[in-house]
Design an enzyme around this catalytic site. Sequence first.
Site, PDB file in Angstrom:
ATOM      1  N   LYS A  38      38.102  38.496  34.251  1.00  0.00           N
ATOM      2  CA  LYS A  38      38.314  39.701  35.060  1.00  0.00           C
ATOM      3  C   LYS A  38      38.709  40.896  34.197  1.00  0.00           C
ATOM      4  O   LYS A  38      39.611  41.663  34.519  1.00  0.00           O
ATOM      5  CB  LYS A  38      39.352  39.446  36.154  1.00  0.00           C
ATOM      6  CG  LYS A  38      38.976  38.287  37.078  1.00  0.00           C
ATOM      7  CD  LYS A  38      40.039  38.017  38.119  1.00  0.00           C
ATOM      8  CE  LYS A  38      39.633  36.849  39.019  1.00  0.00           C
ATOM      9  NZ  LYS A  38      39.606  35.554  38.326  1.00  0.00           N
ATOM     10  N   ARG A  39      38.003  41.063  33.090  1.00  0.00           N
ATOM     11  CA  ARG A  39      38.303  42.137  32.157  1.00  0.00           C
ATOM     12  C   ARG A  39      37.854  43.487  32.707  1.00  0.00           C
ATOM     13  O   ARG A  39      36.896  43.573  33.468  1.00  0.00           O
ATOM     14  CB  ARG A  39      37.617  41.883  30.815  1.00  0.00           C
ATOM     15  CG  ARG A  39      38.004  40.575  30.128  1.00  0.00           C
ATOM     16  CD  ARG A  39      39.495  40.545  29.760  1.00  0.00           C
ATOM     17  NE  ARG A  39      39.772  39.591  28.716  1.00  0.00           N
ATOM     18  CZ  ARG A  39      40.441  38.461  28.866  1.00  0.00           C
ATOM     19  NH1 ARG A  39      40.910  38.127  30.041  1.00  0.00           N
ATOM     20  NH2 ARG A  39      40.659  37.655  27.841  1.00  0.00           N
TER      21      ARG A  39
END
Length: 277
Positions: free
Chosen positions: A96-97
């Site tokens: 979930k960058r």
Amino acid sequence: MKGVLRPFGERLAEAVERRRSQVVLGLDPHPELGPGVAEAVERDCLRLIGAAGASCVAVKPQLACFERLGREGWAVLERVCIAAADAGLLVIADGKRGDVPVTATAYAAALLREPFDAVTVNPMLGSDAMAPFLERAAEEGRGIFALVRTSNPGAADLQDLPLADGRPWHEELARLVAGWGAPLAAGGGLSSLGAVVGATVPERMAALRRLMPDQPFLVPGVGAQGGRPEELGAAFGGRPAGALLAASRGIAGAADPASAAEELRRLAWDTWEASAA
């Protein structure tokens, strides 16, 4: 595998058809930290891949669960992902960058490479922050899953907020994702930019599918969080690979992970077939 791969959306569609599975095995180890924990994590992940992998199409390692182990954790992560790939599974790095463009470029280089086929990203910083991921995915034949409507209860605090025209905010995000992903959908097939849409909000699926017709949906929240495969027919959008059902605790915590994964595979495939009838 070396060099540039075929587009991720194409590879995903082929893998789902070949394995007759839409199940993604979540690898979320949460052991107590201490001596030997990295080795224990590796053994357990390899055990799960060996037991449940035949009923799955992909694995989804939660990067934080490996990062917390430090240097050894990253080494374990790489070995586990290589083992998954060797077992014929796609690998989705669940990180979930998301960050400003210069940092997003570094994240894209770090995670859109072997042994990862795709990565989850947080698109909340907008189009310029998404651009490095999209460019790298196109260049490398890898995939992205952007958060759109997540499975946690608190998601409603922001993601369901109404806009001025009455639409929930997550629907505008879905519209953006569809636009960003259009260049990554070859020949009317699945885009290599997918969307994370939680199984805990089945009532949102039909509207989100209309807004994102070419996006594969990565659907977490099945099992332990209460999501039910039979309620997710709208997520498929008429394609076997239109929805990937992710399960971690529901498989890893089962007395028989192989049977749990196979049951989910059967339920997901039956749901897809019923939705396409």
